[in-house]
Design a protein around this motif. Structure first.
Motif, PDB file in Angstrom:
ATOM      1  N   LEU A 172       0.834  -1.206   0.000  1.00 56.80           N
ATOM      2  CA  LEU A 172       0.000   0.000   0.000  1.00 56.80           C
ATOM      3  C   LEU A 172       0.869   1.258   0.000  1.00 56.80           C
ATOM      4  N   LEU A 173       1.944   1.252   0.788  1.00 54.14           N
ATOM      5  CA  LEU A 173       2.851   2.401   0.815  1.00 54.14           C
ATOM      6  C   LEU A 173       3.495   2.617  -0.555  1.00 54.14           C
ATOM      7  N   THR A 174       3.861   1.516  -1.204  1.00 54.97           N
ATOM      8  CA  THR A 174       4.456   1.588  -2.547  1.00 54.97           C
ATOM      9  C   THR A 174       3.449   2.174  -3.530  1.00 54.97           C
ATOM     10  N   PHE A 198      -1.871   0.587 -12.938  1.00 49.27           N
ATOM     11  CA  PHE A 198      -0.676  -0.227 -12.696  1.00 49.27           C
ATOM     12  C   PHE A 198      -0.621  -0.667 -11.234  1.00 49.27           C
ATOM     13  N   CYS A 199      -0.908   0.268 -10.337  1.00 51.50           N
ATOM     14  CA  CYS A 199      -0.871  -0.045  -8.901  1.00 51.50           C
ATOM     15  C   CYS A 199      -1.931  -1.074  -8.527  1.00 51.50           C
ATOM     16  N   HIS A 214       8.915  -0.542  -8.214  1.00 47.02           N
ATOM     17  CA  HIS A 214       8.425  -0.809  -6.862  1.00 47.02           C
ATOM     18  C   HIS A 214       9.495  -0.476  -5.824  1.00 47.02           C
ATOM     19  N   ILE A 215      10.743  -0.844  -6.132  1.00 46.18           N
ATOM     20  CA  ILE A 215      11.840  -0.632  -5.183  1.00 46.18           C
ATOM     21  C   ILE A 215      12.068   0.862  -4.961  1.00 46.18           C
ATOM     22  N   ALA A 219      11.476   2.590  -1.267  1.00 39.95           N
ATOM     23  CA  ALA A 219      12.672   3.182  -0.653  1.00 39.95           C
ATOM     24  C   ALA A 219      12.457   4.668  -0.388  1.00 39.95           C
ATOM     25  N   LYS A 220      11.809   5.350  -1.324  1.00 42.95           N
ATOM     26  CA  LYS A 220      11.564   6.781  -1.161  1.00 42.95           C
ATOM     27  C   LYS A 220      10.427   7.046  -0.180  1.00 42.95           C
ATOM     28  N   ALA A 221       9.400   6.221  -0.220  1.00 40.80           N
ATOM     29  CA  ALA A 221       8.252   6.418   0.673  1.00 40.80           C
ATOM     30  C   ALA A 221       8.676   6.370   2.133  1.00 40.80           C
TER      31      ALA A 221
END
Length: 266
Positions: A172-174, A198-199, A214-215, A219-221
């Protein structure tokens, strides 16, 4: 009239045959998943990196050389179950494990995680739908804060219900980050799908595999940089790596082999 009945009967038989074929495929997939589940822990104990050598034939020079290259930088590997959720499970476990020895990062991460639910709700995610997943995520962070032992953390990640709730929340965060930054990410999505489509199709559903997009988003979230070592059949005896986001100092290290992620330790 007889021809019409015959054609109708043939059509029905073809439909039945197709259905039986689909059910047989689904049954086979279920058997494969059950076999994977009985032979692979969701998250394994830490193992010496040399275990990878036994997974490939001695004469498989490409992979054997690349394992030797990996051994110059890493000493251990922790494996995750190959069920399509391995990236999220590896990312989640590796970072929470690191928090056991880093109280400053734990407090930063706890604050980001606590706020993340409201961010998702403000984006249109239903609070009632995401609340349980968020609560489970926060509970594990709080356990790390109480100096939870590594063994307890590992047990939590091998409890299917807890572990899968963590995976769902990380998905969900991604999804949330990708949609917030849709202007940037739309250029990386193949076909005519929107970022939201897409999500809904490739990020939020369980067992959907992960790629660069996704990565970067996860990583940024969470502001948790990750380095991924890519071990594939590319020529040369070295393993290429990539840091997400680019130029940052990685906090966790993952090994990627086609379709699968494990955790690496120096």
């Amino acid at each position: 009239m007889a021809n019409e009945q015959q054609e109708s009967s043939q059509g029905e038989m073809e439909g039945v045959n197709c259905l039986a074929h689909d059910e047989a495929i689904m049954a086979q997939q279920d058997r494969i998943q059950q076999e994977i589940a009985t032979t692979n822990a969701l998250v394994s104990d830490r193992q010496d990196l040399s275990v990878l050598q036994g997974e490939y034939a001695a004469e498989d020079s490409i992979y054997q050389l690349k394992i030797k290259d990996l051994q110059k930088k890493y000493s251990y590997v922790r494996k995750t179950r190959p069920d399509g959720n391995c990236f999220y499970r590896a990312f989640g476990f590796a970072h929470l494990e690191s928090l056991l020895d880093d109280s400053k990062e734990l407090q930063r991460f706890k604050a980001v995680a606590a706020k993340s639910k409201l961010d998702l709700v403000n984006q249109g995610f239903t609070e009632f739908t995401i609340e349980d997943f968020h609560n489970t995520f926060m509970d594990l962070i709080k356990l790390c804060e109480k100096q939870q032992s590594l063994g307890e953390l590992l047990s939590s990640f091998n409890d299917q219900s807890v572990s899968d709730y963590i995976v769902v929340y990380l998905r969900l965060l991604t999804s949330g980050y990708l949609q917030r930054e849709h202007v940037f990410f739309k250029h990386f999505i193949e076909g005519s799908r929107s970022v939201k489509e897409f999500c809904q199709q490739e990020v939020e559903p369980m067992s959907k595999e992960s790629d660069h997009i996704h990565i970067i988003a996860l990583a940024k979230a969470l502001n948790v940089p990750v380095l991924v070592e890519y071990m594939d059949r590319g020529e040369g005896g070295t393993v290429n790596n990539h840091v997400f986001p680019e130029g940052s100092e990685p906090r966790i290290f993952l090994l990627y082999r086609p379709g699968h992620y494990d955790i690496l330790y120096k």
